[in-house]
Design an enzyme around this catalytic site. Sequence first.
Site, PDB file in Angstrom:
ATOM      1  N   HIS A   1     -23.343  12.245   1.543  1.00 38.65           N
ATOM      2  CA  HIS A   1     -24.264  13.310   1.573  1.00 38.65           C
ATOM      3  C   HIS A   1     -23.904  14.542   2.274  1.00 38.65           C
ATOM      4  O   HIS A   1     -23.243  14.445   3.378  1.00 38.65           O
ATOM      5  CB  HIS A   1     -25.402  12.719   2.225  1.00 38.65           C
ATOM      6  CG  HIS A   1     -26.853  13.524   2.091  1.00 38.65           C
ATOM      7  ND1 HIS A   1     -27.042  13.881   0.600  1.00 38.65           N
ATOM      8  CD2 HIS A   1     -27.642  14.108   3.026  1.00 38.65           C
ATOM      9  CE1 HIS A   1     -28.234  14.529   1.081  1.00 38.65           C
ATOM     10  NE2 HIS A   1     -28.603  14.735   2.234  1.00 38.65           N
TER      11      HIS A   1
ATOM     12  N   HIS B   1     -30.320  20.682   2.528  1.00 39.45           N
ATOM     13  CA  HIS B   1     -29.571  19.701   1.870  1.00 39.45           C
ATOM     14  C   HIS B   1     -30.539  19.371   0.655  1.00 39.45           C
ATOM     15  O   HIS B   1     -31.759  19.408   0.609  1.00 39.45           O
ATOM     16  CB  HIS B   1     -29.099  18.462   2.448  1.00 39.45           C
ATOM     17  CG  HIS B   1     -30.165  17.951   3.476  1.00 39.45           C
ATOM     18  ND1 HIS B   1     -30.732  16.368   3.240  1.00 39.45           N
ATOM     19  CD2 HIS B   1     -31.268  18.208   4.200  1.00 39.45           C
ATOM     20  CE1 HIS B   1     -31.626  16.324   3.922  1.00 39.45           C
ATOM     21  NE2 HIS B   1     -32.184  17.230   4.582  1.00 39.45           N
TER      22      HIS B   1
ATOM     23  N   CYS C   1     -26.607  16.530  -4.174  1.00 42.43           N
ATOM     24  CA  CYS C   1     -26.195  17.443  -2.929  1.00 42.43           C
ATOM     25  C   CYS C   1     -25.105  18.046  -2.978  1.00 42.43           C
ATOM     26  O   CYS C   1     -24.721  18.981  -2.525  1.00 42.43           O
ATOM     27  CB  CYS C   1     -26.616  16.283  -1.831  1.00 42.43           C
ATOM     28  SG  CYS C   1     -25.193  14.983  -1.911  1.00 42.43           S
TER      29      CYS C   1
END
EC number: 2.3.1.135
Length: 231
Positions: free
Chosen positions: A60, A72, A161
Site C-alpha cells: 500500500h 492515500h 493506490c
Amino acid sequence: MKNPMLEAASLLLEKLLLISNFKLFSVSVPGGGTGKNRPYEISSFVRGDVLEVSRTHFIHYGIYLGENRVAHLMPDILLALTNDKERTQKVVSNKRLLLGVICKVASIRVDTVEDFAYGADILVNHLDGTLKKKSLLNEEVARRAEQQLGLTPYSLLWNNCEHFVTYCRYGSRISPQAEKFYDTVKIIIRDQRSSLASAVLGLASIVYTGLASYMTLPAICIPFCLWMMSG
C-alpha cells in the site's frame, strides 16, 4: 447482520491473491501488521515523500502531506453502504479494504501515519529506485495529492493506490503490482469473451455435478477474475 455473499467474495479474493503471490510482487516489508499502535519517527518524513507499507496481500502506498498526515487511495466497502462520515473516516480494516476492492469503491483520504501504516514498517521513496523515474518536486507531489482528495472509482488494474502515488510523484499513472497480477491471471484467461462461456459452463457443472465438484472453483474464479480486471 453479516452478508454471506460479501463474506464469500472477500474470502475468494483473499485466496486468489494468495494463489498469485500478489504480496510478493513488490519489495517484502518486514513487520507488516505487527502492532497498530506502534510509534513512527515522522520527523524523518518530508512533505511529498512516497510512503510504502505492507497491507494484507497488497503493498500500500501514500503521499506524506506533513504534520503526521498521509493521503492515500483506499478501497472501502462502507463508502457504498453509508454516507456517515464519522463511520467512514475510521481506520479501514482489512475486511473493509478487501470488500471495497471487490465492489470497486474507494476514496483518496487523509489519515495519520499510524492509521495509514496499520502497524507495518514504512519504506520511504522506495519507488524512486524501483521505477528509476525522475520525481517531481516534493511540494508539487503533495499539491497533486491534495487536489485529488475525495471519492474515486477503484480498479485493481487501472486505478489503485500505486497509480495514485505514481501520478503524484512522477506525472504518470503506472502500477507494477497490477501489471504483474494481470500477467499472472491472463495465463489462465486469454480473452474477456470467455467470461460468459465460463459462467454458463460453471453454472451447468454446478447444477449437474453439485457444489462439491472440482469444477466449481474454476467456474466461479474465472468470471470473478474478469470482473476484477475490468476497468
